[in-house]
Design an enzyme around this catalytic site. Structure first.
Site, PDB file in Angstrom:
ATOM      1  N   ILE A   1       0.891  -1.184   0.053  1.00 21.12           N
ATOM      2  CA  ILE A   1      -0.090  -0.159   0.068  1.00 21.12           C
ATOM      3  C   ILE A   1       1.011   1.217   0.015  1.00 21.12           C
ATOM      4  O   ILE A   1       1.622   1.351   0.772  1.00 21.12           O
ATOM      5  CB  ILE A   1      -0.936   0.022   1.207  1.00 21.12           C
ATOM      6  N   LEU A   2       0.756   2.214  -0.926  1.00 22.22           N
ATOM      7  CA  LEU A   2       1.351   3.257  -1.037  1.00 22.22           C
ATOM      8  C   LEU A   2       1.184   4.355   0.320  1.00 22.22           C
ATOM      9  O   LEU A   2      -0.082   4.486   0.295  1.00 22.22           O
ATOM     10  CB  LEU A   2       1.515   3.900  -2.561  1.00 22.22           C
TER      11      LEU A   2
ATOM     12  N   ASN B   1      -3.771   1.747 -11.009  1.00 21.20           N
ATOM     13  CA  ASN B   1      -3.760   0.396 -10.373  1.00 21.20           C
ATOM     14  C   ASN B   1      -4.567  -0.426 -11.336  1.00 21.20           C
ATOM     15  O   ASN B   1      -5.671   0.163 -11.425  1.00 21.20           O
ATOM     16  CB  ASN B   1      -3.997   0.329  -9.112  1.00 21.20           C
TER      17      ASN B   1
ATOM     18  N   HIS C   1      -6.872  -3.714 -10.275  1.00 20.67           N
ATOM     19  CA  HIS C   1      -7.530  -4.458  -9.147  1.00 20.67           C
ATOM     20  C   HIS C   1      -8.339  -5.841  -9.606  1.00 20.67           C
ATOM     21  O   HIS C   1      -9.174  -5.332 -10.494  1.00 20.67           O
ATOM     22  CB  HIS C   1      -8.157  -3.467  -8.200  1.00 20.67           C
TER      23      HIS C   1
ATOM     24  N   THR D   1      -5.742   6.689  -5.396  1.00 19.94           N
ATOM     25  CA  THR D   1      -5.651   7.956  -4.286  1.00 19.94           C
ATOM     26  C   THR D   1      -5.547   7.370  -3.029  1.00 19.94           C
ATOM     27  O   THR D   1      -5.108   6.176  -2.934  1.00 19.94           O
ATOM     28  CB  THR D   1      -7.168   8.593  -4.135  1.00 19.94           C
TER      29      THR D   1
HETATM   30  C1  GAR Z   1      -3.148  -9.297 -10.946  1.00 21.36           C
HETATM   31  O1  GAR Z   1      -4.361 -10.304 -11.045  1.00 21.36           O
HETATM   32  C2  GAR Z   1      -3.808  -7.884 -10.239  1.00 21.36           C
HETATM   33  O2  GAR Z   1      -5.092  -7.534 -10.655  1.00 21.36           O
HETATM   34  C3  GAR Z   1      -3.448  -8.165  -8.738  1.00 21.36           C
HETATM   35  O3  GAR Z   1      -2.471  -8.953  -8.688  1.00 21.36           O
HETATM   36  C4  GAR Z   1      -2.157  -9.913  -9.906  1.00 21.36           C
HETATM   37  C5  GAR Z   1      -0.610  -9.620 -10.538  1.00 21.36           C
HETATM   38  O4  GAR Z   1      -0.526 -10.578 -11.712  1.00 21.36           O
HETATM   39  N1  GAR Z   1      -3.309  -6.979  -8.201  1.00 21.36           N
HETATM   40  C6  GAR Z   1      -3.838  -6.777  -6.692  1.00 21.36           C
HETATM   41  O5  GAR Z   1      -4.356  -7.797  -6.264  1.00 21.36           O
HETATM   42  C7  GAR Z   1      -3.507  -5.522  -6.148  1.00 21.36           C
HETATM   43  N2  GAR Z   1      -4.506  -5.297  -5.013  1.00 21.36           N
HETATM   44  P1  GAR Z   1       0.783 -10.273 -12.565  1.00 21.36           P
HETATM   45  O6  GAR Z   1       1.957 -10.027 -11.510  1.00 21.36           O
HETATM   46  O7  GAR Z   1       1.035 -11.438 -13.150  1.00 21.36           O
HETATM   47  O8  GAR Z   1       0.453  -9.040 -13.226  1.00 21.36           O
END
Ligand code: GAR
Length: 207
Positions: A86-87, A101, A103, A135
């Site tokens: 978390i930034l 980002n 999500h 944000t």
């Molecule tokens: C992705 O599914 C992304 O949506 C999630 O992590 C995965 C990364 O995959 N992000 C989060 O959960 C952020 N809270 P990757 O490293 O293969 O791109």
């Protein structure tokens, strides 16, 4: 691009730029995890990489180091692609309108972690992924685009995770491309699309 793990989204962003000759260029990849496979992907593409370890360090020091590194790179856009830290508010304030980002849920539903598991537990009928402006409030900035699919009766957890990942790889590069050609802009925390009537500029539906 900030990562923490596998980097499939990073790879999709790089590949899309090459195949579509998009205006954007991935200047640098930063990971808080020295073992992130995304770092290997970036090196293979001759993109410069940096590690700012988040382990065994205070949140404040991590944030300061990350902020110094990113400031020195002077990016037009900061892309969180599977960045699992978390930034800090200080970091976010330092780069107004510049951080996005991805999500793995249809925000505003299922902020935080374990999104797919909670979607299954609640017998949701649809699922997807969201790209949003970052944000200080977690997963709450304005939505720029979503990928949406219907959950079929025989879908299990692994299957919906796979569908989310497939959708993310289509959605994220498209949004970055639209931000670079300014068909979408982020101004004063608001997402503005060329057509003001569209609330969510991109709405990708699975076939
Ligand atoms: C992705 O599914 C992304 O949506 C999630 O992590 C995965 C990364 O995959 N992000 C989060 O959960 C952020 N809270 P990757 O490293 O293969 O791109």
């Amino acid at each position: 691009i900030l990562i923490s793990g596998n980097g499939t989204n990073l790879q999709a962003i790089i590949d899309h730029q090459k195949t579509h000759q998009s205006l954007y260029e991935v200047d640098a990849v930063i990971s808080n995890n020295p073992d992130a496979f995304g770092l290997t992907r970036a090196k293979q593409e001759n993109i410069k990489t940096f590690v700012t370890p988040s382990k065994n360090i205070t949140k404040d020091l991590f944030s300061t180091q990350l902020c110094q590194l990113v400031s020195a790179l002077n990016p037009d856009l900061i892309v969180l692609a599977g960045f699992m830290k978390i930034l800090s508010p200080a970091f976010i304030k330092s780069f107004p309108d510049k951080i996005i980002n991805i999500h793995p849920s249809l925000l505003p539903k299922y902020k935080g972690l374990r999104t797919h598991e909670r979607v299954m537990e609640n017998n949701e009928k649809i699922h997807g992924a969201t790209v949003h402006h970052v944000t200080e409030e977690l997963d709450a900035g304005e939505i720029i685009g979503q990928f949406i699919f219907k959950i079929e009766n025989n879908d299990n957890l692994d299957m919906i995770i796979k569908k989310v990942h497939q959708g993310e790889r289509l959605l994220f590069p498209k949004i970055i491309e639209m931000l670079s050609n300014q068909s979408i802009k982020i101004e004063d925390g608001k997402v503005i699309s060329q057509s003001n009537e569209i609330k969510v500029p991109i709405n990708l539906l699975a076939p």
